[in-house]
Design a protein around this motif. Structure first.
Motif, mmCIF file in Angstrom:
data_model
loop_
_atom_site.group_PDB
_atom_site.id
_atom_site.type_symbol
_atom_site.label_atom_id
_atom_site.label_comp_id
_atom_site.label_asym_id
_atom_site.label_seq_id
_atom_site.Cartn_x
_atom_site.Cartn_y
_atom_site.Cartn_z
ATOM 1 N N PRO A 69 119.233 55.548 116.686
ATOM 2 C CA PRO A 69 118.163 56.551 116.672
ATOM 3 C C PRO A 69 117.007 56.203 115.747
ATOM 4 C CG PRO A 69 120.097 57.358 115.507
ATOM 5 C CD PRO A 69 120.505 56.091 116.189
ATOM 6 N N LEU A 222 114.677 64.288 113.910
ATOM 7 C CA LEU A 222 115.397 63.033 114.102
ATOM 8 C C LEU A 222 116.129 62.618 112.834
ATOM 9 C CD1 LEU A 222 115.966 60.531 115.901
ATOM 10 C CD2 LEU A 222 113.803 59.582 115.081
ATOM 11 N N VAL A 236 118.931 60.822 119.157
ATOM 12 C CA VAL A 236 117.884 60.304 120.033
ATOM 13 C C VAL A 236 117.421 61.380 120.994
ATOM 14 C CG1 VAL A 236 117.364 58.633 121.846
ATOM 15 C CG2 VAL A 236 118.648 57.912 119.838
ATOM 16 N N SER A 239 114.636 63.911 120.089
ATOM 17 C CA SER A 239 113.250 63.484 120.071
ATOM 18 C C SER A 239 112.509 63.957 121.300
ATOM 19 C CB SER A 239 113.182 61.952 119.994
ATOM 20 O OG SER A 239 111.915 61.508 120.401
#
Length: 478
Positions: A69, A222, A236, A239
């Motif tokens: 990530p 994040l 991830v 986002s």
């Protein structure tokens, strides 16, 4: 501006995972910016230039690059969290210069997620006060280097606001993350108790929490996901750059024009009343919070003027815990090497302990008072600060009382949420008459970090802000 310095963490990690850029190229661009401009800003105590480039190469060679990530994202670490191979000085001449044998658990999580640690940032001694200056250096506000970056996570905030890194980790025991975020035009999230590992020694009697500093809600979310131990896939997916993601307002450049689907309308209390008796919020700071309340009301939220029932004794209780935490942190250190203001603060903390002012039930008592309020309202909106930050300078050479009074007058809005353990977030909103960024604070119920980030993303969409200070675009102003 170089190709990658100044980009968001979402943009960088996405590009690295797609192999559009290498981690070495990203880190190299950010190191160049630090070398060119940090001499004036003073964000870093240590810049790990060679080590960071080696670590960037190692990230680029990982088999799981597509799953990371924070793939290739440069990060800064506050100098009270251990980074393997570097000393952890905590802003003091009294601490050990020996290198840390292991990473702090959160540094390890950042690295496991693909981040690259480019340096350790300045803090005031033992992270006590709201200005970042001391024997190791002074952190200045990139928006106005004549002013402090705030504290105690001032170096981390300065690093992000100047565009030296897109993300930094700090911690917050009385507002130490939110105060510099507010001064420097950033998002600073203090998680609620138990959401992110603490591991901060005494932890200021449970008041201190670790959290992210970022320029967008997407980046803050994040980093929070990584720090909180959420899975890489979840981090991830949080986002807005991820296809189909329902959260956030997007990055400053790519997402704001497209808008966001509104979430549930919330019951929001708005208050400009300071929790500490006798302290007043400045007109400009109250006006910005009032405008944020109007913006949320226009967006369909149910906003009402309502003040939390702060106890009259709150100022004395929080001072006792603040000083008591310093007394804990100073144990075993050579007092002759501590600054006078730190010695006095620790002495006050020891006195508070002898007087029985550090009882463990203060947090529970405050939460009992607050529960009916937060049964009625989902979120509290307040100013993040009450007045402009102090001039940058040698506050560590000034007296204890001068520091305490300055800190209290500037930032009275943050401490209740440390003592109560509730999540709180500072975020940019508007501009002050001085030209510095304005800021508001959002406070929620336990476990509501993502709700606060959702609301912040909505405000970000309604009132976008400049993500980094002009020093990034015009080095002559640095």
């Amino acid at each position: 501006m170089t190709a990658w310095a100044g980009r968001t963490a979402v943009e960088i990690s996405d590009a690295v995972r797609r192999k559009e850029v290498t981690p070495r190229e990203v880190v190299g661009d950010h190191l160049a910016g630090i070398a060119a401009r940090d001499g004036r800003i003073g964000a870093f105590r240590v810049v790990r230039a060679a080590a960071a480039l080696d670590e960037a190469d190692a990230v680029g060679a990982r088999d799981d690059l597509a799953e990371l990530p924070l793939a290739g994202v440069p990060v800064a670490v506050k100098d009270n969290l251990a980074v393997r191979g570097e000393s952890t000085r905590n802003g003091s001449a009294a601490t050990s210069a020996a290198p840390a044998a292991e990473d702090h658990v959160l540094v390890a999580r950042l690295r496991a997620a693909g981040a690259v640690v480019v340096g350790l940032t300045h803090v005031p001694e033992l992270c006590v006060f709201g200005t970042t200056d001391g024997v190791h250096g002074t952190a200045r506000n990139p928006w106005d280097p004549a002013r402090t970056a705030g504290g105690s996570s001032g170096g981390s905030a300065a690093a992000v606001a100047a565009g030296f890194v897109p993300l930094a980790i700090g911690n917050d025991g009385m507002g130490s993350l939110r105060i510099p975020a507010a001064h420097c035009g950033l998002i600073g999230l203090k998680p609620g108790t138990g959401r992110v590992p603490r591991d901060l020694g005494g932890g200021w009697y449970g008041m201190s929490e670790n959290g992210p500093l970022a320029t967008t809600t997407a980046d803050a979310r994040l980093m929070f996901a990584v720090l909180a131990g959420e899975t890489a896939r979840d981090a991830v997916a949080e986002s807005p750059a991820a296809p189909g993601s329902p959260r956030g307002a997007g990055t400053a450049d790519a997402g704001r024009g497209s808008g966001t689907a509104p979430g549930p309308r919330l019951r929001i209390a708005f208050s400009t009343r300071a929790p500490i008796t006798g302290v007043r919020v400045g007109t400009a700071y109250a006006a910005l919070a009032r405008e944020a309340a109007r913006a949320l009301s226009r967006a369909g939220h149910h906003v009402a003027l309502a003040h939390p029932p702060y106890p009259l004794s709150f100022g004395a209780v929080v001072l006792a815990h603040w000083a008591g935490g310093t007394a804990q942190d100073a144990e075993g250190l050579d007092a002759r090497l501590l600054a006078p203001r730190t010695r006095r603060h620790a002495a006050v903390g020891r006195l508070a302990g002898r007087l029985g002012m550090l009882r463990s039930d203060h947090s529970a008592a405050l939460n009992r008072r607050l529960e009916p309020f937060f049964d009625t309202y989902d979120v509290l909106l307040t100013p993040a600060l009450a007045r402009r930050g102090a001039a940058a300078g040698a506050w560590h050479e000034r007296g204890w009382l001068a520091n305490v009074l300055m800190n209290t007058a500037c930032s009275p809005m943050t401490p209740p949420w440390n003592l109560s353990g509730r999540p709180a977030l500072a975020m940019p909103f508007g501009s002050l008459p001085t030209g510095l960024p304005g800021s508001v604070q959002l406070v929620g119920r336990p476990g509501s970090e993502h709700q606060l980030l959702d609301l912040a993303a909505e405000l970000e969409h309604l009132h976008p802000w400049e993500r980094t200070a002009p020093t990034l675009r015009d080095p002559a102003r640095a």
